[in-house]
Design a protein around this motif. Structure first.
Motif, PDB file in Angstrom:
ATOM      1  N   LEU A  24      48.724  36.497  42.241  1.00  0.00           N
ATOM      2  CA  LEU A  24      49.305  36.693  40.921  1.00  0.00           C
ATOM      3  C   LEU A  24      50.005  38.037  40.745  1.00  0.00           C
ATOM      4  CD1 LEU A  24      46.439  35.221  38.700  1.00  0.00           C
ATOM      5  CD2 LEU A  24      48.519  34.074  39.510  1.00  0.00           C
ATOM      6  N   ALA A  25      49.854  38.964  41.693  1.00  0.00           N
ATOM      7  CA  ALA A  25      50.326  40.335  41.488  1.00  0.00           C
ATOM      8  C   ALA A  25      51.809  40.407  41.162  1.00  0.00           C
ATOM      9  CB  ALA A  25      50.017  41.188  42.710  1.00  0.00           C
ATOM     10  N   VAL A  52      43.864  30.857  42.634  1.00  0.00           N
ATOM     11  CA  VAL A  52      44.570  32.093  42.296  1.00  0.00           C
ATOM     12  C   VAL A  52      43.880  33.264  42.978  1.00  0.00           C
ATOM     13  CG1 VAL A  52      45.567  31.334  40.114  1.00  0.00           C
ATOM     14  CG2 VAL A  52      43.249  32.278  40.132  1.00  0.00           C
ATOM     15  N   GLN A  53      44.665  34.121  43.600  1.00  0.00           N
ATOM     16  CA  GLN A  53      44.184  35.399  44.134  1.00  0.00           C
ATOM     17  C   GLN A  53      44.516  36.447  43.079  1.00  0.00           C
ATOM     18  OE1 GLN A  53      46.061  37.766  47.585  1.00  0.00           O
ATOM     19  NE2 GLN A  53      44.426  36.614  48.592  1.00  0.00           N
ATOM     20  N   ILE A  54      43.495  37.164  42.605  1.00  0.00           N
ATOM     21  CA  ILE A  54      43.640  38.004  41.424  1.00  0.00           C
ATOM     22  C   ILE A  54      43.760  39.474  41.813  1.00  0.00           C
ATOM     23  CG2 ILE A  54      42.535  38.753  39.280  1.00  0.00           C
ATOM     24  CD1 ILE A  54      41.128  36.069  39.146  1.00  0.00           C
ATOM     25  N   ARG A  88      45.585  43.439  32.440  1.00  0.00           N
ATOM     26  CA  ARG A  88      46.058  42.307  31.634  1.00  0.00           C
ATOM     27  C   ARG A  88      45.406  41.008  32.079  1.00  0.00           C
ATOM     28  NH1 ARG A  88      52.259  43.889  32.768  1.00  0.00           N
ATOM     29  NH2 ARG A  88      51.284  43.907  34.835  1.00  0.00           N
ATOM     30  N   LEU A  89      44.993  40.962  33.342  1.00  0.00           N
ATOM     31  CA  LEU A  89      44.439  39.734  33.901  1.00  0.00           C
ATOM     32  C   LEU A  89      42.941  39.809  34.138  1.00  0.00           C
ATOM     33  CD1 LEU A  89      47.117  38.915  36.651  1.00  0.00           C
ATOM     34  CD2 LEU A  89      47.170  38.336  34.224  1.00  0.00           C
ATOM     35  N   PHE A  90      42.402  41.019  34.402  1.00  0.00           N
ATOM     36  CA  PHE A  90      41.051  41.083  34.954  1.00  0.00           C
ATOM     37  C   PHE A  90      40.433  42.448  34.680  1.00  0.00           C
ATOM     38  CE2 PHE A  90      38.074  41.485  38.626  1.00  0.00           C
ATOM     39  CZ  PHE A  90      37.363  40.300  38.459  1.00  0.00           C
ATOM     40  N   ASP A  91      39.140  42.453  34.366  1.00  0.00           N
ATOM     41  CA  ASP A  91      38.386  43.686  34.151  1.00  0.00           C
ATOM     42  C   ASP A  91      37.416  43.852  35.314  1.00  0.00           C
ATOM     43  OD1 ASP A  91      36.551  45.665  33.339  1.00  0.00           O
ATOM     44  OD2 ASP A  91      36.794  45.157  31.228  1.00  0.00           O
ATOM     45  N   LEU A  92      37.764  44.695  36.283  1.00  0.00           N
ATOM     46  CA  LEU A  92      36.981  44.819  37.510  1.00  0.00           C
ATOM     47  C   LEU A  92      35.582  45.362  37.233  1.00  0.00           C
ATOM     48  CD1 LEU A  92      36.735  44.682  40.581  1.00  0.00           C
ATOM     49  CD2 LEU A  92      37.818  46.944  40.705  1.00  0.00           C
ATOM     50  N   LYS A  93      35.474  46.395  36.432  1.00  0.00           N
ATOM     51  CA  LYS A  93      34.163  46.985  36.164  1.00  0.00           C
ATOM     52  C   LYS A  93      33.253  45.973  35.465  1.00  0.00           C
ATOM     53  CE  LYS A  93      32.092  51.274  34.433  1.00  0.00           C
ATOM     54  NZ  LYS A  93      30.994  50.696  33.653  1.00  0.00           N
TER      55      LYS A  93
END
Length: 351
Positions: free
Chosen positions: A11-12, A39-41, A47-52
């Motif tokens: 998605l990058a 999907v590879q995130i 905007r797409l993902f909260d890693l923490k």
């Protein structure tokens, strides 16, 4: 044998501030409508993902998986390409790579590197919480500016660079091991791990760490003029991720592999949308089936000519058409007989 999973999409290159590209849910609707199954995130894109949050909350990860499952999608891998790059940065690239980091550590190489390591360790936990077995990243680089040996490199420079690279990555690899996830370094020019030789140099220094593996992208090998099919024969046991990306190499009397500092449009070696380049994908997918590749075929779109939306729309059917549903029996089983030791002795001419 295993049938490769897909089609999936990284998605990058598509994330943006305008709908439907500005949230995971809406971009998922878009890619599902194109026929993708995974999907590879990019873990750095808030905007797409909260890693923490993903590292700390199983509930958050379960919500993401559930939302995607409702659209017929799965997470294939998380990516830390930008954070992995910051684990090892040569000073020549400080200014260019600084923007990859959080604002509070920009301008401070030591703080930036510590932040990057912590990001990788969060990604290990988040991958575990998402039920993933592999993770996509970059290695970073200390030796890349000295790739062409003129002037002559100081004795031991490359060895020292790889010693330091391994020293920085070993604790990260151990963190991924603790969480049961493989690290798949994209073998990529600009990284110290850019071909088989450099990967082996690194692997030796991390003690053949079981979690030190590869992301295979044949487009980078076309631009290096490296045999990307033989690469699969040699390293298939270490390949855990697969970017399906096309490329072409058309040298001239004026420019070749190094590209003459030209733009991507004018370089002899350039990335193309799937089907527009020179990569032999039928042969690649055949080898993936032969070697039981357990992962996903993930489109990474990068093309200097074609619009990304067209590339994405064409990518899903292209990948689906190349995935080999592996056979469960040999083609000549119809002519097989039962095991008969006496017959075998007669066939061999043994009384």
């Amino acid at each position: 044998m295993k049938t490769i999973k897909g089609p999936a999409i990284f998605l990058a290159q598509f994330a943006g501030d305008a709908a439907p590209y500005n949230s995971l849910e809406t971009i998922a609707d878009w890619v599902a409508g194109l026929g993708y199954k995974g999907v590879q995130i990019p873990s750095w894109d808030a905007r797409l993902f909260d890693l923490k949050r993903a590292a700390e909350s199983q509930t958050y990860c379960d919500e993401i998986k559930g939302m995607l499952a409702g659209k017929g999608l799965q997470v294939t891998e998380l990516s830390t390409h930008l954070q992995g790059q910051l684990v090892a940065v040569h000073p020549a690239y400080d200014a260019q790579f600084d923007a990859f980091a959080a604002p509070e550590v920009q301008g401070d190489p030591a703080a930036r590197q510590a932040w990057a390591v912590e990001q990788l360790k969060l990604a290990a936990k988040a991958s575990r919480n998402l039920g993933l077995s592999a993770h996509a990243t970059f290695s970073g680089a200390f030796a890349w500016p000295y790739m062409y040996p003129w002037p002559q490199r100081p004795a031991g420079l490359v060895e020292d660079a790889f010693d330091e690279l391994a020293r920085r990555w070993r604790p990260i690899l151990d963190a991924f091991d603790k969480n049961g996830v493989d690290v798949a370094y994209e073998i990529h020019p600009g990284e110290d791990l850019h071909d088989g030789v450099t990967f082996e140099m690194f692997l030796d220094r991390v003690g053949n760490h079981a979690r030190a593996n590869m992301l295979y992208d044949p487009s980078h090998f076309v631009l290096q003029q490296l045999d990307y099919l033989a690469f699969l024969d040699i390293y298939h046991d270490r390949i855990k991720c697969f970017h399906v990306k096309d490329a072409e190499f058309r040298p001239s009397g004026r420019s070749g592999v190094y590209g003459g500092y030209q733009s991507w449009v004018d370089r002899p070696g350039r990335f193309r949308s799937l089907g527009d380049g020179q990569v032999d994908f039928p042969a690649i997918f055949s080898k993936m089936a032969q070697y039981d590749f357990p992962g996903w075929a993930v489109l990474e779109w990068e093309c200097a000519l074609k619009h990304p939306e067209q590339g994405a729309a064409e990518g899903a059917p292209f990948i689906a058409d190349h995935i080999i549903r592996v056979t469960e029996h040999a083609f000549d089983d119809f002519a097989a007989g039962g095991a008969d030791p006496a017959l075998n002795r007669r066939v061999m001419g043994i009384a």
